[in-house]
Structures are given as C-alpha cells and as structure tokens.
Scaffold this active site. Structure first.
Site, PDB file in Angstrom:
ATOM      1  N   MET A 164       9.116  23.815   1.036  1.00  0.00           N
ATOM      2  CA  MET A 164       8.435  24.443  -0.090  1.00  0.00           C
ATOM      3  C   MET A 164       7.001  24.803   0.263  1.00  0.00           C
ATOM      4  SD  MET A 164       8.911  25.619  -3.094  1.00  0.00           S
ATOM      5  CE  MET A 164      10.205  24.833  -4.047  1.00  0.00           C
ATOM      6  N   LYS A 169       0.726 -17.166  -9.209  1.00  0.00           N
ATOM      7  CA  LYS A 169       1.595 -18.061  -8.446  1.00  0.00           C
ATOM      8  C   LYS A 169       1.656 -19.454  -9.066  1.00  0.00           C
ATOM      9  CE  LYS A 169       2.582 -19.616  -3.728  1.00  0.00           C
ATOM     10  NZ  LYS A 169       2.196 -19.524  -2.299  1.00  0.00           N
ATOM     11  N   PHE A 222      -6.834 -13.910  -0.435  1.00  0.00           N
ATOM     12  CA  PHE A 222      -5.881 -13.259   0.468  1.00  0.00           C
ATOM     13  C   PHE A 222      -4.762 -12.601  -0.328  1.00  0.00           C
ATOM     14  CE2 PHE A 222      -1.960 -13.621   3.103  1.00  0.00           C
ATOM     15  CZ  PHE A 222      -2.307 -12.684   4.071  1.00  0.00           C
ATOM     16  N   GLN A 223      -4.493 -11.368  -0.015  1.00  0.00           N
ATOM     17  CA  GLN A 223      -3.458 -10.554  -0.661  1.00  0.00           C
ATOM     18  C   GLN A 223      -3.649 -10.467  -2.171  1.00  0.00           C
ATOM     19  OE1 GLN A 223       0.489 -11.747   0.752  1.00  0.00           O
ATOM     20  NE2 GLN A 223       0.309 -10.296   2.452  1.00  0.00           N
ATOM     21  N   GLU A 276       8.703  -1.679  -0.486  1.00  0.00           N
ATOM     22  CA  GLU A 276       8.587  -1.799  -1.943  1.00  0.00           C
ATOM     23  C   GLU A 276       8.737  -0.454  -2.652  1.00  0.00           C
ATOM     24  OE1 GLU A 276       6.429  -5.340  -0.180  1.00  0.00           O
ATOM     25  OE2 GLU A 276       6.401  -3.164   0.180  1.00  0.00           O
TER      26      GLU A 276
END
Length: 628
Positions: A505, A189, A139-140, A77
């Site tokens: 760096m 959802k 969940f999630q 993602e």
C-alpha cells in the site's frame, strides 16, 4: 449493578448455586493469585493468551491447576493481545490476555489500542511491581495504567488481594456492555502473593456506569418519518451492528424499506454481500456505487457507525445534501464528526427493532417512500463500475485472483483475518461475506501484524471452523512467530501470504503521489542482488539476484507448519485445495504475486469522495450534471 447477559453475547459473572431463591456465596481461603484464577473461571474466561514473567508469575502457579481456563503460551505479548481480539471478534465473548510488568505490559499497548479503536471486548491482565515499590522506578516497572488511560474503556490498579474478584467482575462487565472495549487490570505482585478470602459473587461498585440501550421513542418516530419522506436514503451500517448482534433486525429493516445498504470495513458480514439491496463497502477504497450513494443521498441512516475519515473523505464535502439520522450506543460519537438531524442513543439491536415498528406504523398511515428513481441510478452505477481487476500481462499471479479463489474454494463458514494494506482491501472486495463474525481485521488502528495472531485466537475460540489469515509479506514478518504457538498448541490455521516483495500500500502511494520513488518499501533484494536500503558494505555477501529473504517456505517449516509455494496461475486451485485439506497442522502458502497491482477504486487522502477513481485515471461519469 446487576450483571445481565448483553447483546454482545459475552460471558458475565454468574452465581454458582441458588437455594430457595437466594444466591449461595462461595467462600474460600486462598492467595490473591488463586483468587484471580478463580475469578476468571467464574466470569467464563475459557482461554487466556499470555507470557509469564516476574510480577505476574504468582498467577501462573494456580493457573496450571485450573481445569476451566486454558492458557496459551504465545511468543510475544503483541501476539497475545491480537489473539485475544481475534477470539473476541469470532466468538462474541470477552478476549483475555496476560503479561508481566514493564516491557511485558508495554508490548500489549498496540493490541489494546487496536481493540479500543475497533470496540472489541478485551480484558488485559498485567502484573505490577510490589505496591510499596510503585513509583520508585523499580526493576521492570512501568505505569501501564497511565500509559493506557487514553486507549482503554477503563483500567484498574489493584494493590489489595481482597479487591481482585470485584475488579475482575467489573472489568468483564465494562468490557462487554455498552460500547465494548478494552479494560486493563494491573495487579501488584504483593496483592497476588497475599492471603485473602475468595467470595463469589462479589458486590460490584459501578455507580457511574449505566449505558443507555433503549432508544428514545420520539427520536425513533422522527427517524421513521425521514425514511418515508426521503427520495434517496442510504442505510450506512457500521461495526456496532455486529457488536449488538443486530444483523437479523437489519435485514428486516432493509427489506421493509427497500433502502440501499452500505457496510463499512468493520461491518462486512452484517448484511449479506449477495443481497440485492447491498451496494458495497464505502470509503477510501470502497465500491464506486457505495461511495457515490452516500454522496448523493438525501438521507443517511447511520447505524453503529462513526463517520470515520476513511469513509467520509474530506469531511466538509461529505454527503452535502443528506439529512443525518445517527444511532449509536456511545453518545460521544453522535455529532463528533457530522452533525445529526436526529440523534439516537441506544443499542443497535434495540434501535433497529424499534425503527422497524415505527416505519410499519408510517406505512399503515399511507406514508411510504418511493425510491424507484434512486434504484435506477444505483443499478446503473453498479453495472457500469463493478469491482474488478486485470490479470498481469506477464502471466504471473494476480493478488486479487489469489484472494478471490481462496474465498471461493474455502469451506462454508470460513473465518478470514486480514493484515493491513492492499491485501486487506482485496480481501474485503473479493471474498463474499454472507454471515457475521466471518471477517476480522484491524480497521481503526490499521495494525500491521494483526492477521496471524488474530487468526490464532479465532481458531482457538472456534476450533470447528476453518480460519484463513490473508496476510502481506510485510505484515507477516511482524508477528509470524505465533505460528510456533499454533503448531505447539494444535491450532491449525491457514495463512495465505500475498507476497509482492514490497510494502504494497505504501508502494502504491509512492507510485501515485511520489513519482515512483520507492523509498524503503522493497522487502527483498533488487535486480543487482544488492540490498535496497542502508549501507552497501558487504554487498558481496547479500542474496543473489532473484532471491527473496526470508524464504517463507523454509521459515514456516522451521516453525512446525506445512509450507507451500504458488507462482503459476495454473497451480492456484490445486495449491489452495491442498491447503484446505490439511487440518492437523498450520499451513502457510507463499503466493508470489505481481508487484504492480493496485487497489481500486480509490479516493485520495484529504480529497472529496466526489473525486473517486474507479481505476487509475478513470473518473466515473454518473450521467448527470446536477448538484443533487
């Protein structure tokens, strides 16, 4: 609120048809998920980068049937978010990414923060657990609206299917107008699964959102007077000039006034690098002339810039003799870091166009600035302290030379995306940027791993342009999996890995400020063949002396790319030419460069810009002992 095309060039909702001057409303009976995809089609979202998952899955079914929205399946993602950002920066349109709830959404946090810092128009769409389960630790589940509230321009939680079209229209409008930025749309959802009526165009409800674009005439006149009265003016140009498509107006203003122009890291390409009025990039690793011009200026005209700490150095010692004209579309930026003598709120294009007229009016009344002595100083500094580098004594590749030759050999109109670190600064210095939207980088957040997915997004949006990602071996190892996405989706970017075997760096700072104690910055095996960090258990199984892990050529080939390696300066041009000639697949070039190269000039963090170093131990002598 009316939705009109703004200076960003972004796509906005448009009615499908008009009859007798009236808008014909499109109405369909659909699911919330179908409504989402139809809404994306109507706002002009041509490309979406994302990964499906449980909560967002209902949206992926109608997405499969869309002929107007292309979905690119990424491998992480974070890659989706940076790709959407690269797409937006290269095209001027709104970038779109999509993820599922919980970890899918939280993986977007870094690119959302990145887009927020760099004012990139981005819409992130996330699935959320069913509305009745919100707040139950389902969940999630993650409160992505709460998480991203500080790093979005606005965000929405949608729990009703009928709200989807209006929310998408508002999200795209907010992201692309005023000061651009990321907007999150989190959709439950059950809202995606519910039946609803899709009606377009929707009636938007943004009563408190009215960005000021037209500047106040009195402030413009005051700014013009200061410009003509100044002896040592500087036009300090930031990324807002690019966002406003104001580069043509900027060139007119600069040539009208004959004032020197500095372009920040976010503004490279807003004013041609080759133009005689351009004195370089200011900041911690800016050109000596640009840094010093701001320090010794008696007037700074800041256009779409925010007086970032990397530009100002120690703030209370920055430009001590300068009056400030600060023009920005975001009123919150004006006076935030440096008080403005003439504050101007407005779109950079409008501001600069009005300034041109006001300065011309001053000239017509006989008020013109004389900057001849100023240019004598500026030209002397340019000639004495030009950007440059030394080739390594051992005959190995110079990273600056590699990047410079990539720029010199690339086709006209090439877009460059850089990671973060030394290679980013070298790419800023040693590639010439003559046109806008040819330089993409993570300026505000400094996000390692930005380059490869951003280049992917830029190439997806501008398929006819060559796109080079200039990356470090550290940055590359964070998001290189998106090369698989490029290979499978016909996105033939080119990646130049500036491989010095270290986090360059950070290593430079360790060299300068930590007595060369290289703690956790070496990325390959040391001279004994042992790992350089962690336990020595199993050291006999570690790579042999001289082995670099991973082997980027093998890794790139495994991901479906053409892979090349260059270690000898004599082969440099040949290898770059070979990479430029391959346009049917992604190309990765592993440039093995000298590890001790440093970025100069430099202003150490927390110090005054007066203490700029042209090179290690070399403090410029400006030929004056005056304080003004």
């Amino acid at each position: 609120m009316p939705m009109t095309e703004q200076a960003t060039g972004a796509h906005h909702p448009q009615p499908r048809a008009r009859t007798g001057g009236q808008t014909t409303v499109t109405t369909e009976h659909v699911t919330g998920a179908q409504s989402l995809i139809r809404s994306l089609e109507e706002v002009g979202a041509e490309t979406v980068f994302g990964i499906p998952g449980g909560a967002i899955l209902p949206a992926y079914d109608p997405l499969m049937d869309s002929s107007r929205v292309r979905h690119i399946l990424v491998r992480h993602e974070q890659g989706a978010g940076h790709a959407a950002t690269g797409y937006a920066q290269a095209t001027g349109r709104v970038g779109v990414c999509m993820a599922t709830s919980g970890p899918g959404a939280t993986n977007l946090v870094t690119p959302i923060a990145d887009a927020h810092m760099d004012s990139v128009p981005l819409v992130a769409i996330t699935g959320q657990v069913a509305s009745k389960a919100i707040g139950t630790d389902a969940f999630q589940e993650a409160d992505i609206c709460g998480i991203t509230m500080p790093i979005t321009k606005h965000n929405f939680l949608v729990t009703k299917a009928e709200d989807i079209p209006r929310t998408i229209a508002e999200a795209f409008h907010i992201a692309s107008t005023g000061r651009p930025g990321p907007v999150l749309v989190d959709i439950a959802k059950d809202a995606l699964q519910a039946q609803t009526t899709f009606s377009w165009p929707p009636v938007t409800e943004l009563p408190g959102y009215r960005p000021v674009t037209k500047p106040h005439a009195k402030q413009i006149r005051e700014a013009a007077k200061l410009i003509t009265q100044a002896k040592r003016p500087v036009l300090y140009v930031g990324g807002g000039v690019l966002k406003a498509n104001a580069t043509a107006e900027l060139k007119v203003l600069a040539e009208l006034t004959n004032a020197p122009v500095t372009t920040t890291l976010m503004a490279l390409g807003a004013f041609p690098d080759s133009h005689p009025l351009h004195v370089g990039m200011p900041g911690m690793h800016g050109a000596v002339t640009a840094v010093t011009a701001l320090q010794k200026a008696d007037l700074i005209v800041a256009l779409g810039a925010r007086f970032d700490d990397r530009v100002t150095g120690k703030l209370d010692s920055f430009a001590p003799y300068a009056k400030i004209v600060h023009a920005d579309i975001d009123p919150a930026e004006i006076g935030k870091n440096r008080a403005a003598d003439v504050p101007i709120v407005g779109d950079a294009r409008e501001v600069i166009a009005d300034l041109v007229q006001a300065v011309q009016a001053e000239y017509s009344e006989g008020n013109a600035g004389d900057y001849s002595a100023w240019w004598q100083d500026l030209n002397r500094w340019r000639e004495t302290y030009p950007l440059g580098y030394d080739l390594p004594d051992d005959g190995s590749l110079s990273p600056q030379q590699v990047i410079q030759r990539i720029g010199q050999l690339a086709p006209e109109g090439t877009i460059y995306a850089a990671g973060v670190g030394q290679h980013q600064m070298w790419a800023a210095h040693f590639i010439d940027y003559e046109k806008p939207a040819t330089w993409l980088n993570s300026g505000g957040a400094g996000t390692m791993g930005y380059a490869v997915p951003a280049a992917m997004g830029a190439k997806a949006g501008m398929p006819d342009r060559t796109v080079w990602a200039i990356d470090g071996d550290g940055c590359f190892q964070m998001t290189n999996q998106e090369l698989v996405t490029c290979a499978l989706n016909g996105i033939p970017i080119k990646v130049g890995i500036i491989n010095n075997g270290a986090l360059g760096m950070v290593r430079q700072w360790q060299t300068l400020f930590y007595n060369e104690r290289y703690s956790s910055t070496v990325l390959h095996s040391d001279e004994t063949g042992h790992r350089t960090t962690g336990s020595q258990v199993g050291a006999s199984q570690t790579p042999r002396k001289g082995t670099r892990v991973p082997d980027f050529v093998k890794l790139a080939e495994a991901m479906g790319c053409v892979a090349l390696r260059c270690e000898d300066p004599a082969d440099l041009d040949k290898v770059i030419a070979e990479a430029n000639a391959i346009n049917d697949r992604p190309v990765v070039v592993d440039f093995i460069v000298h590890e001790d190269a440093m970025v100069w000039p430099m202003v150490a963090a927390g110090t005054s810009n007066d203490e700029v170093l042209a090179a290690r131990g070399v403090r410029p002598d400006f030929g004056d002992n005056e304080d003004d």
